[in-house]
Design a protein around this motif. Sequence first.
Motif, PDB file in Angstrom:
ATOM      1  N   LEU A  42      20.655 -20.750  -7.062  1.00  0.00           N
ATOM      2  CA  LEU A  42      21.256 -21.973  -7.598  1.00  0.00           C
ATOM      3  C   LEU A  42      20.374 -22.595  -8.678  1.00  0.00           C
ATOM      4  CD1 LEU A  42      23.372 -24.279  -7.534  1.00  0.00           C
ATOM      5  CD2 LEU A  42      22.026 -25.306  -5.695  1.00  0.00           C
ATOM      6  N   THR A  43      19.085 -22.728  -8.393  1.00  0.00           N
ATOM      7  CA  THR A  43      18.199 -23.355  -9.387  1.00  0.00           C
ATOM      8  C   THR A  43      18.058 -22.485 -10.642  1.00  0.00           C
ATOM      9  OG1 THR A  43      16.264 -22.496  -8.211  1.00  0.00           O
ATOM     10  CG2 THR A  43      16.917 -24.759  -7.738  1.00  0.00           C
ATOM     11  N   ASP A  44      18.082 -21.159 -10.467  1.00  0.00           N
ATOM     12  CA  ASP A  44      18.056 -20.272 -11.639  1.00  0.00           C
ATOM     13  C   ASP A  44      19.307 -20.452 -12.491  1.00  0.00           C
ATOM     14  OD1 ASP A  44      15.607 -19.215 -10.911  1.00  0.00           O
ATOM     15  OD2 ASP A  44      16.450 -17.359 -10.065  1.00  0.00           O
ATOM     16  N   LYS A  45      20.453 -20.488 -11.831  1.00  0.00           N
ATOM     17  CA  LYS A  45      21.727 -20.624 -12.541  1.00  0.00           C
ATOM     18  C   LYS A  45      21.814 -21.952 -13.282  1.00  0.00           C
ATOM     19  CE  LYS A  45      26.679 -20.057 -12.024  1.00  0.00           C
ATOM     20  NZ  LYS A  45      27.760 -19.627 -11.138  1.00  0.00           N
ATOM     21  N   THR A  46      21.460 -23.040 -12.593  1.00  0.00           N
ATOM     22  CA  THR A  46      21.535 -24.347 -13.249  1.00  0.00           C
ATOM     23  C   THR A  46      20.492 -24.464 -14.363  1.00  0.00           C
ATOM     24  OG1 THR A  46      20.159 -25.368 -11.534  1.00  0.00           O
ATOM     25  CG2 THR A  46      22.549 -25.513 -11.262  1.00  0.00           C
TER      26      THR A  46
END
Length: 105
Positions: A60-64
């Motif tokens: 999630l943090t990579d995607k955002t």
Amino acid sequence: MKKTVSVVLSLLVSANLFSFGAFAQSTEDKIDQTIDKANVKVESSVEKAQATDKVDVDKLTDKTGKITDKVEAKVAKEGGEVICEDKTYEVDGQTVTIDPFKAAY
């Protein structure tokens, strides 16, 4: 006859120029639209991560983070600036801070 053709041609060109302005999108509108789309992607990603049982906080943090990079680059190209304001979410039993976007004018 030549004068009539000239007048008609002038009127057509004038009408075309005025109608183009009605469809032109302002820079602020483009920036707002870019930011709105990015915020929807971020919210959707968070909701998807919250709905699954697997631990996907890193994903999630990579995607955002990638969304943030793209938005900042696109808005900067338009001459704007992005402000990120932290928002806290609960994902997979962890508190995650993600930053939705706002435009700085």
